[in-house]
Enzyme design. Structure first.
Site, short mmCIF file in Angstrom:
data_model
loop_
_atom_site.label_atom_id
_atom_site.label_comp_id
_atom_site.label_asym_id
_atom_site.label_seq_id
_atom_site.Cartn_x
_atom_site.Cartn_y
_atom_site.Cartn_z
N GLU A 1 -5.72 -4.21 -5.06
CA GLU A 1 -4.86 -4.88 -4.08
C GLU A 1 -3.57 -4.10 -3.92
OE1 GLU A 1 -4.46 -6.45 -1.59
OE2 GLU A 1 -4.19 -8.60 -1.88
N ASP A 2 -2.96 -4.19 -2.74
CA ASP A 2 -1.69 -3.48 -2.52
C ASP A 2 -0.52 -4.19 -3.20
OD1 ASP A 2 -1.78 -5.66 -0.77
OD2 ASP A 2 -1.40 -4.48 1.04
N ASP B 1 1.68 -11.26 -4.22
CA ASP B 1 2.86 -11.97 -3.75
C ASP B 1 2.79 -13.41 -4.26
OD1 ASP B 1 5.23 -12.14 -2.14
OD2 ASP B 1 4.07 -12.98 -0.50
N VAL C 1 8.40 -4.95 1.77
CA VAL C 1 8.21 -3.50 1.69
C VAL C 1 7.06 -3.04 2.59
CG1 VAL C 1 9.19 -3.20 -0.61
CG2 VAL C 1 6.77 -3.83 -0.39
N ARG D 1 1.73 1.68 7.72
CA ARG D 1 0.78 1.81 6.62
C ARG D 1 0.63 3.25 6.15
NH1 ARG D 1 -2.23 -2.99 5.90
NH2 ARG D 1 -2.72 -4.17 7.79
#
Ligand code: IMP
Ligand code: MG
Length: 180
Positions: A101-102, A105, A155, A167
């Protein structure tokens, strides 16, 4: 005009990301190697693509990878339901899943995806995330492997978007305030 002009600050440089990917890859290689298993690496589209591409260079295992695209339903706090936009082409039954995952959150997306893979009878489900925002967490979930903890900034870059833009930036940066 270069979109880089809209970046207020480079939070995490390309070099820092590469070095951290190397460390994470070595850790993953060691852990899975010692367990004698090979991971099925699953990238969550679209944000995880640059991170997955860099990370797997340093995982010295006979891994496979696949992609899935999901969205979490806002407002369903407790359940963390997701809608599957693109499902896997690979069965997860009995596999050792490593979700890429990036950013973690609220944790809603990952909670739902982990539950889904467990329901589909994966042998094991772990998470590797490039970024983590602990202060934003709603669900009780933590990445097993994490690149960087960050403050509650929005971000972009290295796969992360603002309305599908930014991206492609080679670093993680903070947008100028006038871009929101
Ligand atoms: P969660 O379900 O709230 O953990 O959602 C995580 C998802 O929200 C990530 O996969 C990102 O797509 C998106 N997201 C969260 N924070 C940011 C950010 O700072 N920049 C860009 N996307 C973000
Ligand atoms: Mg995402």
């Amino acid at each position: 005009m270069s979109i880089r002009e809209n970046i207020k600050e480079v939070l995490i440089s390309e070099e820092q990301i590469r070095n951290r990917c190397k460390e994470l890859g070595e850790e993953i290689t060691r852990d899975y190697g010692e367990a004698g298993v090979t991971p099925l690496v699953i990238g969550l589209l679209r944000g995880s693509v640059p991170f997955l591409s860099e990370l797997i260079k340093y995982i010295d295992l006979d891994l496979q990878y696949d992609f899935m695209d999901v969205t979490s339903y806002e407002g369903t706090k407790s359940t963390g339901d997701i809608k599957i936009l693109k499902d896997l082409d690979t069965s997860v039954v009995g596999k050792h899943i490593l979700i890429v995952e990036d950013i973690v959150d609220t944790g809603r997306t990952l909670t739902a995806v982990v539950d889904l893979f467990k329901k589909r009878e994966a042998a094991d489900v772990k998470i590797v995330s490039l970024l983590n925002k602990p202060s934003r967490r709603v669900m009780r979930i933590e990445p097993d492997y994490n690149g960087f903890d960050i403050e509650d900034y929005f971000v972009v870059g290295y796969g992360l978007d603002f309305n599908q833009h930014y991206r492609g930036l080679p670093y993680v940066g903070i947008l100028n305030d006038d871009q929101y």
